[in-house]
Design a protein around this motif. Structure first.
Motif, PDB file in Angstrom:
ATOM      1  N   PHE A 213       0.832  -1.210   0.000  1.00  0.00           N
ATOM      2  CA  PHE A 213       0.000   0.000   0.000  1.00  0.00           C
ATOM      3  C   PHE A 213       0.867   1.261   0.000  1.00  0.00           C
ATOM      4  CE2 PHE A 213      -3.714   2.451   1.861  1.00  0.00           C
ATOM      5  CZ  PHE A 213      -4.617   2.104   0.875  1.00  0.00           C
ATOM      6  N   SER A 214       2.074   1.151  -0.584  1.00  0.00           N
ATOM      7  CA  SER A 214       3.010   2.268  -0.601  1.00  0.00           C
ATOM      8  C   SER A 214       3.031   2.895  -2.000  1.00  0.00           C
ATOM      9  CB  SER A 214       4.414   1.768  -0.222  1.00  0.00           C
ATOM     10  OG  SER A 214       5.358   2.792  -0.318  1.00  0.00           O
ATOM     11  N   PHE A 215       2.470   4.097  -2.110  1.00  0.00           N
ATOM     12  CA  PHE A 215       2.292   4.747  -3.415  1.00  0.00           C
ATOM     13  C   PHE A 215       3.423   5.732  -3.702  1.00  0.00           C
ATOM     14  CE2 PHE A 215      -1.882   3.470  -1.935  1.00  0.00           C
ATOM     15  CZ  PHE A 215      -2.426   2.872  -3.053  1.00  0.00           C
ATOM     16  N   PRO A 216       3.969   5.720  -4.922  1.00  0.00           N
ATOM     17  CA  PRO A 216       5.002   6.698  -5.279  1.00  0.00           C
ATOM     18  C   PRO A 216       4.393   8.093  -5.422  1.00  0.00           C
ATOM     19  CG  PRO A 216       4.377   5.397  -7.198  1.00  0.00           C
ATOM     20  CD  PRO A 216       3.658   4.788  -6.029  1.00  0.00           C
ATOM     21  N   GLU A 217       5.235   9.095  -5.275  1.00  0.00           N
ATOM     22  CA  GLU A 217       4.753  10.480  -5.314  1.00  0.00           C
ATOM     23  C   GLU A 217       4.108  10.834  -6.650  1.00  0.00           C
ATOM     24  OE1 GLU A 217       7.595  13.377  -4.217  1.00  0.00           O
ATOM     25  OE2 GLU A 217       8.075  12.447  -2.275  1.00  0.00           O
ATOM     26  N   TYR A 218       4.583  10.222  -7.741  1.00  0.00           N
ATOM     27  CA  TYR A 218       4.099  10.640  -9.057  1.00  0.00           C
ATOM     28  C   TYR A 218       2.682  10.166  -9.375  1.00  0.00           C
ATOM     29  CZ  TYR A 218       6.702   6.269  -9.979  1.00  0.00           C
ATOM     30  OH  TYR A 218       7.223   4.999  -9.927  1.00  0.00           O
ATOM     31  N   VAL A 219       2.024   9.429  -8.490  1.00  0.00           N
ATOM     32  CA  VAL A 219       0.614   9.098  -8.741  1.00  0.00           C
ATOM     33  C   VAL A 219      -0.320  10.085  -8.034  1.00  0.00           C
ATOM     34  CG1 VAL A 219       1.149   6.663  -9.004  1.00  0.00           C
ATOM     35  CG2 VAL A 219       0.327   7.492  -6.795  1.00  0.00           C
ATOM     36  N   THR A 220       0.238  11.024  -7.272  1.00  0.00           N
ATOM     37  CA  THR A 220      -0.579  12.062  -6.645  1.00  0.00           C
ATOM     38  C   THR A 220      -0.983  13.086  -7.695  1.00  0.00           C
ATOM     39  OG1 THR A 220       0.561  11.785  -4.522  1.00  0.00           O
ATOM     40  CG2 THR A 220      -0.648  13.849  -4.868  1.00  0.00           C
ATOM     41  N   PRO A 221      -2.281  13.403  -7.843  1.00  0.00           N
ATOM     42  CA  PRO A 221      -2.719  14.388  -8.847  1.00  0.00           C
ATOM     43  C   PRO A 221      -2.030  15.731  -8.652  1.00  0.00           C
ATOM     44  CG  PRO A 221      -4.593  13.189  -7.981  1.00  0.00           C
ATOM     45  CD  PRO A 221      -3.420  12.810  -7.131  1.00  0.00           C
ATOM     46  N   PHE A 222      -1.713  16.409  -9.758  1.00  0.00           N
ATOM     47  CA  PHE A 222      -1.028  17.689  -9.685  1.00  0.00           C
ATOM     48  C   PHE A 222      -1.927  18.796  -9.157  1.00  0.00           C
ATOM     49  CE2 PHE A 222       1.697  15.892 -13.273  1.00  0.00           C
ATOM     50  CZ  PHE A 222       2.666  15.486 -12.384  1.00  0.00           C
ATOM     51  N   ALA A 223      -3.237  18.649  -9.308  1.00  0.00           N
ATOM     52  CA  ALA A 223      -4.156  19.665  -8.800  1.00  0.00           C
ATOM     53  C   ALA A 223      -4.200  19.558  -7.285  1.00  0.00           C
ATOM     54  CB  ALA A 223      -5.546  19.469  -9.391  1.00  0.00           C
ATOM     55  N   LYS A 224      -3.498  20.454  -6.597  1.00  0.00           N
ATOM     56  CA  LYS A 224      -3.326  20.344  -5.154  1.00  0.00           C
ATOM     57  C   LYS A 224      -4.645  20.472  -4.400  1.00  0.00           C
ATOM     58  CE  LYS A 224       1.146  19.965  -5.453  1.00  0.00           C
ATOM     59  NZ  LYS A 224       1.815  18.699  -5.157  1.00  0.00           N
ATOM     60  N   LYS A 225      -5.618  21.176  -4.947  1.00  0.00           N
ATOM     61  CA  LYS A 225      -6.870  21.406  -4.233  1.00  0.00           C
ATOM     62  C   LYS A 225      -7.863  20.261  -4.404  1.00  0.00           C
ATOM     63  CE  LYS A 225      -6.533  26.464  -4.481  1.00  0.00           C
ATOM     64  NZ  LYS A 225      -7.190  27.720  -4.931  1.00  0.00           N
ATOM     65  N   LEU A 226      -7.514  19.314  -5.262  1.00  0.00           N
ATOM     66  CA  LEU A 226      -8.410  18.187  -5.477  1.00  0.00           C
ATOM     67  C   LEU A 226      -8.435  17.314  -4.228  1.00  0.00           C
ATOM     68  CD1 LEU A 226     -10.134  16.690  -7.670  1.00  0.00           C
ATOM     69  CD2 LEU A 226      -8.095  15.312  -8.103  1.00  0.00           C
ATOM     70  N   PRO A 227      -9.616  17.080  -3.620  1.00  0.00           N
ATOM     71  CA  PRO A 227      -9.660  16.245  -2.415  1.00  0.00           C
ATOM     72  C   PRO A 227      -9.269  14.809  -2.734  1.00  0.00           C
ATOM     73  CG  PRO A 227     -11.887  16.677  -3.214  1.00  0.00           C
ATOM     74  CD  PRO A 227     -10.964  17.527  -4.032  1.00  0.00           C
ATOM     75  N   LYS A 228      -8.415  14.268  -1.891  1.00  0.00           N
ATOM     76  CA  LYS A 228      -7.940  12.905  -2.078  1.00  0.00           C
ATOM     77  C   LYS A 228      -8.248  12.131  -0.803  1.00  0.00           C
ATOM     78  CE  LYS A 228      -3.890  14.622  -3.031  1.00  0.00           C
ATOM     79  NZ  LYS A 228      -4.233  16.010  -3.379  1.00  0.00           N
ATOM     80  N   LYS A 229      -9.133  11.156  -0.927  1.00  0.00           N
ATOM     81  CA  LYS A 229      -9.582  10.427   0.253  1.00  0.00           C
ATOM     82  C   LYS A 229      -8.908   9.062   0.326  1.00  0.00           C
ATOM     83  CE  LYS A 229     -13.585  11.228   1.817  1.00  0.00           C
ATOM     84  NZ  LYS A 229     -15.041  11.358   2.065  1.00  0.00           N
ATOM     85  N   GLU A 230      -8.331   8.804   1.488  1.00  0.00           N
ATOM     86  CA  GLU A 230      -7.645   7.549   1.759  1.00  0.00           C
ATOM     87  C   GLU A 230      -8.422   6.824   2.858  1.00  0.00           C
ATOM     88  OE1 GLU A 230      -3.135   7.622   1.533  1.00  0.00           O
ATOM     89  OE2 GLU A 230      -3.478   7.333   3.681  1.00  0.00           O
ATOM     90  N   LYS A 231      -8.756   5.562   2.611  1.00  0.00           N
ATOM     91  CA  LYS A 231      -9.639   4.860   3.546  1.00  0.00           C
ATOM     92  C   LYS A 231      -9.176   3.423   3.733  1.00  0.00           C
ATOM     93  CE  LYS A 231     -14.602   3.945   4.257  1.00  0.00           C
ATOM     94  NZ  LYS A 231     -15.959   4.102   3.651  1.00  0.00           N
ATOM     95  N   ILE A 232      -9.198   2.974   4.995  1.00  0.00           N
ATOM     96  CA  ILE A 232      -8.851   1.598   5.331  1.00  0.00           C
ATOM     97  C   ILE A 232      -9.906   1.043   6.279  1.00  0.00           C
ATOM     98  CG2 ILE A 232      -7.170   0.057   6.430  1.00  0.00           C
ATOM     99  CD1 ILE A 232      -4.986   2.046   5.665  1.00  0.00           C
ATOM    100  N   LEU A 233     -10.418  -0.131   5.963  1.00  0.00           N
ATOM    101  CA  LEU A 233     -11.348  -0.847   6.844  1.00  0.00           C
ATOM    102  C   LEU A 233     -10.738  -2.207   7.156  1.00  0.00           C
ATOM    103  CD1 LEU A 233     -14.724  -0.125   4.980  1.00  0.00           C
ATOM    104  CD2 LEU A 233     -13.848   1.048   7.008  1.00  0.00           C
TER     105      LEU A 233
END
Length: 619
Positions: A213-233
């Motif tokens: 579950f370790s994501f590289p930085e380059y998959v983060t969207p460039f639009a900084k204001k775009l909400p990015k939700k991370e969820k674990i159950l």
């Protein structure tokens, strides 16, 4: 080579992605390519989390689908295709833990941010899985279209209307499943739902779960204001009804439910960058003595086998309170030519480390084999400090890779050495990276030599090295020998996995386990029950007709050779998917028995359709 080619394609894709234009007022740097040595770079560019890549044959279509850059045309094509990692907008992980099985589901969405809006490309999904991961299914939605994985029987595809190609679903490495989605438009969103089953590691009374579950930085969207939700159950069901104690978590989980033998956790947050940490969780189901249970479940209406299902489990208790058997051990080690280099060196290191963990009351011998067999001693030797030192010297002098592979001769010698064991548990550890032509004969011999009742027959533990080893044969051999099986598919993991494999096999606390004979209508998978190690959870699955009594007796022999008896209360399984676990085990055992044991009238002559028809009764 597939993994190396994949990593090089990702490297080419990251270089190509520098063409993407994001507007003058957005200070966005192109993705950085890690700077390191070749092998380290390859490892860094392989997926460490669920990923989706744009498959680029024509570099001229690489651009921002929203803001054209009007860059000069690029001539030529990418051969092999470059892989540009897509930006991820959402990710959710759910893990359901039952005994030592973990059912994982990933839900995420990725945007094709690197292809012109008027163009399209294939997209490749990569799913790295945890310990002994096995893919269950993948569903993808894009552009009002949906895709899903499907197992196709040959008889259902006689006209070839369903195209089956390796790129439609294959393994990049044993723990990385890949799937290609065709012709996805630039700017489109891919919604992916994937599920797999993997194992948790049990040691010292604790279960440990690890999910990539370790994501590289380059998959983060460039639009900084775009909400990015991370969820674990996370749901944990020990099946035992005893208290669960949380030991470690990699992410700040919040407990949302606690019942007897059950725990549920949740983690949900909006992030600026995606997590760089794999999801790890460990918990304990503590007890000072051996305990267990028997769970029952009825089959679904769609199940072709309408017999009732059951699962028996035993926890080994704490190592300090359990007496381990005195051991008579023979290590049977492959030194054929294919073991040359790192495999033979890693095996040497693991062997010497393991020998130094034996106790003086134990005895051992070593057989190295290629086309011939080479024996450390004509008899079993006491595991004294002096003898172990001599054995390590012998290993370093005689473990020289070369020649062919003759397992049968070496295995026969090992069985003869421990066939008359008294007051000890006889153990054989077979380590090989090869294949042989007489697998079925070997299995038949082992099957005929196994005894039941008071005598402890030689336990055969098998370990396979590399992708080209006959792992199916080794698993069947371990089942027949009532031993364990493990494998190392990558060179760098041989030493650690081999040490753990030896340690589990040497830690037997209960042998000759048997279930009270309720009637003849009970079938277990596998039919030969292995021993209980203090470093493993013991489970079996099965089917039965009629009714089981309220209590079922389990018997065995303890490390001091006293008799062990426990009455397990039967209870209906709730929130435990026995059907999934039972089918996977039953299918696995059936395929092995079809290949290596005479349970059907045909063997070599039977075709794939025949085997498929036999498997269909399991749904």
């Amino acid at each position: 080579m597939m993994a190396e080619d994949f990593a090089r394609s990702v490297e080419d894709g990251l270089k190509l992605s520098k063409r993407i234009y994001f507007g003058k007022d957005r200070a966005v740097a192109p993705p950085n390519i890690p700077v390191m040595m070749d092998k380290s770079l390859m490892d860094a560019l392989l997926p460490k989390s669920p990923m989706v890549y744009a498959v680029i044959n024509n570099p001229g279509i690489v651009d921002n689908p929203d803001i054209p850059s009007y860059q000069p045309h690029v001539h030529g094509r990418c051969d092999p295709p470059a892989l540009i990692p897509l930006q991820m907008n959402r990710i959710e992980l759910q893990a359901d833990c039952f005994f030592d099985n973990v059912f994982v589901q990933i839900i995420g969405s990725w945007r094709v941010h690197c292809i012109m809006g008027s163009k399209s490309c294939d997209c490749r999904i990569a799913l790295p899985m945890g310990e002994q991961g096995s893919i269950l299914g993948v569903e993808v939605e894009v552009h009002m279209k949906s895709y899903s994985t499907e197992i196709i029987a040959a008889e259902d595809n006689k006209d070839g209307d369903k195209e089956v190609r390796p790129e439609n679903g294959s393994y990049l490495k044993p723990n990385i499943f890949t799937l290609t989605i065709p012709k996805v438009d630039g700017g489109a969103i891919l919604s992916v739902r994937a599920s797999w089953m993997q194992k948790s590691v049990f040691k010292n009374g604790e279960f440990s779960i690890g999910v990539p579950f370790s994501f590289p930085e380059y998959v983060t969207p460039f639009a900084k204001k775009l909400p990015k939700k991370e969820k674990i159950l996370l749901n944990v069901n020990s099946g035992s009804g005893t208290e669960i104690v949380c030991k470690y978590t990699s992410h700040p989980l919040k407990e949302v439910r606690r019942e007897s033998g059950k725990l549920s956790f949740a983690y949900e947050t909006e992030v600026l960058i995606w997590t760089h940490n794999d999801f790890n969780f460990s918990y304990a189901v503590s007890s000072s003595h051996i305990f267990g249970g028997l769970l029952l479940q009825s089959p679904s209406v769609h199940d072709a086998d309408q017999r009732e299902m059951f699962s028996v489990y035993l926890f080994p208790g704490s190592r300090q309170s359990m007496k381990v058997f005195r051991r008579e051990v023979v290590f049977v080690i492959d030194i054929s030519g294919s073991m040359e280099g790192k495999p033979i060196q890693a095996t040497k290191n693991a062997m010497c480390t393991t020998l130094n963990k034996l106790e003086p009351k134990d005895s051992f011998n070593i057989i190295a084999f290629n086309g011939e067999s080479y024996v450390f001693s004509s008899l079993l030797e006491a595991a004294t400090e002096n003898t172990i030192e001599k054995a390590c010297q012998w290993i370093n002098s005689n473990f020289l890779a070369g020649g062919s592979t003759n397992i049968s001769q070496a295995l026969d010698k090992a069985i003869e050495m421990v066939s008359n064991s008294s007051g000890a548990i006889p153990l054989i550890f077979l380590v090989t990276d090869g294949t042989v032509e007489d697998e079925r004969h070997i299995c038949e011999v082992i099957k005929s030599r196994q005894t039941f009742g008071g005598t402890i027959s030689p336990r055969i533990h098998t370990f396979g090295i590399g992708l080209y080893c006959n792992h199916h044969f080794l698993r069947m051999l371990a089942i027949l020998g009532r031993g364990g099986n493990d494998a190392a598919y990558e060179v760098d993991s041989i030493e650690t996995r081999l040490q753990s494999f030896f340690s589990r096999g040497l830690s037997t606390v209960l042998a000759n386990i048997s279930l009270e004979a309720v009637d003849n209508e009970v079938e277990t998978y596998p039919s030969r029950l292995r021993d209980l190690s203090c470093e493993e959870l013991w489970t079996i699955s099965g089917r039965y007709v009629g009714n089981l009594p309220e209590f079922v007796r389990v018997e065995g022999v303890l490390g001091d050779f006293s008799k062990f008896v426990v009455d397990l209360k039967t209870r209906t399984a709730k929130d435990v998917p026995l059907d999934k676990q039972e089918k996977i085990v039953a299918l696995f055992v059936l395929v092995l028995e079809v290949l290596y044991v005479s349970i059907f009238p045909l063997w070599i002559e039977m075709d794939e359709m025949y085997i498929w028809k036999q498997l269909q009764k399991f749904g």
